[in-house]
Enzyme design. Structure first.
Site: not given
Ligand code: DGJ
Length: 749
Positions: A463, A523
């Protein structure tokens, strides 16, 4: 095949021809880029400038054909007659002329650490020079694309300052529209289309990364092109940093298009003997519309960009802890979720953010890699072992490029944070680490590698959750540092499935795909939003690269209430996962999810690796003569008309069985309307209906048709939709955001 014949340089595969020639002034002309042609067609395809263009500058005053401004070129300088945008800026006029052309066998490998496509049949190398500098243009020929890149070398005795060097530049005759894929967090990759006319149209990222603002991939299509007809070009960049692409139509009706690293604030000094390599640009063409172009791009990405181990390899059905738990979990809770996930049919359990010391929220802990023993008393080794014992593979989240000020790492090495000379600006309470520093890269490589080797980790979610402050050449150096880190960690561990993520799809590009076979699209997992997000990405990227999860409704990002069936029907067109608190599922939902996963596993290869096409009312995939098609609806209208399922590609003389994926209706969705069917009066809020809603489902239309391929191409009528006249299990009873999924199988003989 690449040929050099009678002055013509010709790259040709089954999909396209790129026909070039070196003219008498040493300029590299782009005689043609498009549908496959014969080399002998070159003379008719190339520009013939005629009697001159007023006050234009001529390289030879006695020859009006020596006017660079009116030629279709594959490279250009500045200040020497071509007054259009130049792909190169050195702070003064540039005038490179061709000195050599040759064909290299296979790939021509880069030396600067950028990722590149592999498996070229051959590469054309064109060398150009001006006093003190040399340019090498590489044209690599693949089965469905060509790639282009440029290398600048300082061959003089004085330093050269480089401000702009594009990966490619080319002029093509005709009018085009440019489609870009733009957005932001939770609204990535929406397609926008504008005409390319006399003003320059630009697609650029300035965030330090390829960005959710503007994906580096874009299309140029002739006006009127549709999904299945018309001429379309597609371009993309094998790069994850700031990018730039421009298109502009000249007075002569030549559209100049170029792409490369963004020149914004870019300045780099090349000392004598030094070189600079651009990332590789990908160029595809199709005469069969946008779907045709997407297919060329998909095949290129699947065959030449995705790491070899994962090409065509089935992706597991994931359960991810993030939306269900956020930072709030214990080993016991995770194991409970894992048991439930296994029961539903999931294959891989991913522990997302929150597993290391101090990471109980998003303000602390990034940079540290010590396991939080309060949450995980047996560490990752113990947890992963227990997950394996349940029959699930184990995956883990990392955010290695970032650091919170509240972390042991930052306290020990505040100078490791990426700064720009101003007081720090935070994004999601965090800074980036300066990946241009070897010590920082070593720290990340050692720590992540150590954790990967300490437990049975089969998957990593990598990430990165903020934009960069780095500008120009520093931002580029950061990206080279990132690639170095990824190569060192995952090169020796090719079987780990790496899913890249950046606040969702903030770094969805072919550069990252060279390391991570799949990327978390967004997300936003609301299926209606995903129609636009996955739909937008589908123009450029195959569905095997899409991380696509089913989550809870109402949805966390849109508050939209959608049927569980639609959430799955959209996520099926990607790498399926589930990301919600499984403890809150009703018995009927558990039943439905188990059926969804079983169905997906049965048709996994079709969904992950089948040929994808956008339809008038949904999406289709096809593999080995079989099809799956999703038909999606947004807001329900009163008295909806007939709906058609119209496929592209079936064998017209073949016979097919078309069957709905079985879907069911929640009793609770009918509320007080149950009075129309219930034999006794029932309170819509009463215990009887609530209990029935938890345990029983009403069947929805189960369609089955046996038809010819010709009928499918023409379009068959589907079962009527709900039109206010009561429940009937022969009709598709869909309210807002309904959908259906069909499997279409060829019948023998
Ligand atoms: C952003 C990501 O897009 C999410 O899926 C998740 O992993 C969060 N970060 C965790 O902090």
């Amino acid at each position: 095949m690449i040929t050099i014949d009678g002055g013509w340089l010709h790259l040709k595969n089954g999909a396209l021809s790129c026909l070039l020639r070196v003219n008498q002034w040493g300029l590299l002309e782009q005689a043609h880029f498009g549908a496959p042609v014969e080399t002998a067609d070159g003379a008719a395809l190339a520009c013939r400038p005629g009697l001159g263009w007023g006050g234009s500058l001529l390289l030879d005053d006695s020859d009006t054909a020596s006017c660079p401004d009116v030629l279709a070129l594959a490279w250009s300088g500045s200040g020497r007659g071509d007054l259009r945008e130049s792909p190169l800026e050195l702070g003064s006029a540039t005038d490179f002329r061709v000195t050599d052309t040759r064909v290299l066998h296979g790939d021509a490998l880069m030396t600067c650490g950028l990722p590149q496509a592999r498996g070229a049949e051959a590469t054309l190398q064109v060398t150009m020079a001006q006093p003190g500098a040399e340019l090498t243009l590489y044209f690599a020929l693949f089965d469905t694309a060509i790639t282009r890149r440029t290398v600048l070398k300082n061959t003089g005795n004085a330093p050269i300052t480089l401000h702009k060097l594009m990966s490619f530049c080319m002029d093509v005759p005709g009018e085009f529209e440019m489609s870009t894929f733009d957005g932001g967090w939770i609204t990535e990759a929406a397609r926008h289309t504008v005409p390319v006319s006399r003003s320059r149209v630009v697609n650029e990222s300035l965030t330090g990364f390829s960005s959710n603002r503007h994906n580096p991939g874009f299309l140029l299509s002739e006006p009127g092109a549709t999904e299945d007809a018309g001429r379309v070009y597609g371009c993309n960049l094998v790069y994850s940093g700031n990018h730039y692409a421009a298109a502009q139509r000249s007075l002569q009706n030549l559209t100049r298009v170029m792409q490369g690293i963004s020149p914004a604030n870019f300045s780099l000094t090349l000392t004598p003997g030094e070189t600079f390599e651009t990332p590789e640009a990908v160029l595809c063409y199709s005469g069969e519309g946008l779907n045709g172009l997407s297919d060329q791009m998909h095949r290129f990405i699947s065959g030449h960009i995705i790491p070899p181990y994962w090409r065509g390899r089935a992706r597991p059905v994931v359960y991810n802890s993030w939306e269900g738990c956020m930072f709030d979990f214990t080993q016991a809770r995770l194991l409970d979720l894992a048991r439930r996930a296994k029961k539903l049919g999931c294959e891989l359990f991913v522990l997302d953010d929150g597993w290391f010391a101090g990471r109980d929220g998003d303000t602390a802990g990034l940079g540290d890699y010590t396991v939080n023993r309060k949450k995980l008393p047996q560490g990752l080794t113990g947890l992963s072992q227990k997950i394996s014992e349940l029959g699930l593979a184990f995956g883990l989240w990392f955010e290695p490029e970032s650091v919170n000020e509240n972390s042991a790492l930052y306290r020990a090495h505040p100078d490791w944070a990426l700064t720009d000379g101003f007081p720090p600006v935070l994004g999601r309470h965090q800074l980036l680490l300066d990946l241009t520093k070897p010590a920082v890269r070593d720290y990340i490589v050692e720590n992540v590698s150590h954790i990967l080797d300490s437990a049975n980790i089969r998957y990593v979610k990598w990430d990165m959750n903020r934009h960069s402050v780095a500008q120009g050449a520093k931002a580029h150096a950061y990206i080279l540092g990132l690639y170095d880190v990824l190569r060192r960690i995952f090169g020796p561990r090719p079987e780990i499935l790496l899913e890249s993520c950046s606040s969702g799809g903030n770094r969805f590009d072919p550069g990252m795909l060279c390391f991570s076979p799949q990327i978390w699209c967004s997300d936003n997992t609301d299926p209606i939003a995903r129609l636009s997000i996955q739909g937008g990405l589908s123009y450029l990227y195959p569905q095997s690269t899409f991380g696509a999860h089913v989550s809870a409704a109402p949805h966390a990002q849109t508050l939209r209430q959608t049927p569980l069936a639609t959430r799955a029907n959209v996520a099926f067109f990607g790498c399926l996962g589930y990301e919600l608190d499984l403890r809150q599922l009703l018995p009927v939902e558990q039943q439905e999810i188990a059926a969804q996963i079983a169905f997906y596993k049965q048709h996994r290869a079709l969904f992950q690796f089948g040929r994808f096409r956008r339809l008038e009312n949904g999406w289709q995939v096809s593999l080995d003569g079989n099809f799956a098609a999703g038909v999606f609806h947004t807001l329900a209208g009163a008295a909806p008309g007939y709906e058609r399922l119209r496929l592209v590609g079936p064998n017209k003389s073949g016979r097919y069985a078309v069957r709905t994926r079985a879907q069911a209706l929640r009793i609770g969705q009918f509320g007080a309307l149950v009075k129309h069917v219930a034999p006794v009066p029932l309170d819509p809020n009463g215990v009887v209906l609530r209990t029935a809603d938890r345990h029983f489902l009403l069947p929805d239309a189960q369609e089955e048709y046996h038809v010819s391929g010709a009928a499918l191409v023409s379009g068959i009528l589907l079962a009527p939709m709900f039109r206010g006249t009561g429940y009937d299990k022969a009709q598709r009873t869909q309210a807002d955001f309904g959908s259906n999924l069909y499997i279409i199988e060829e019948e023998p003989g």
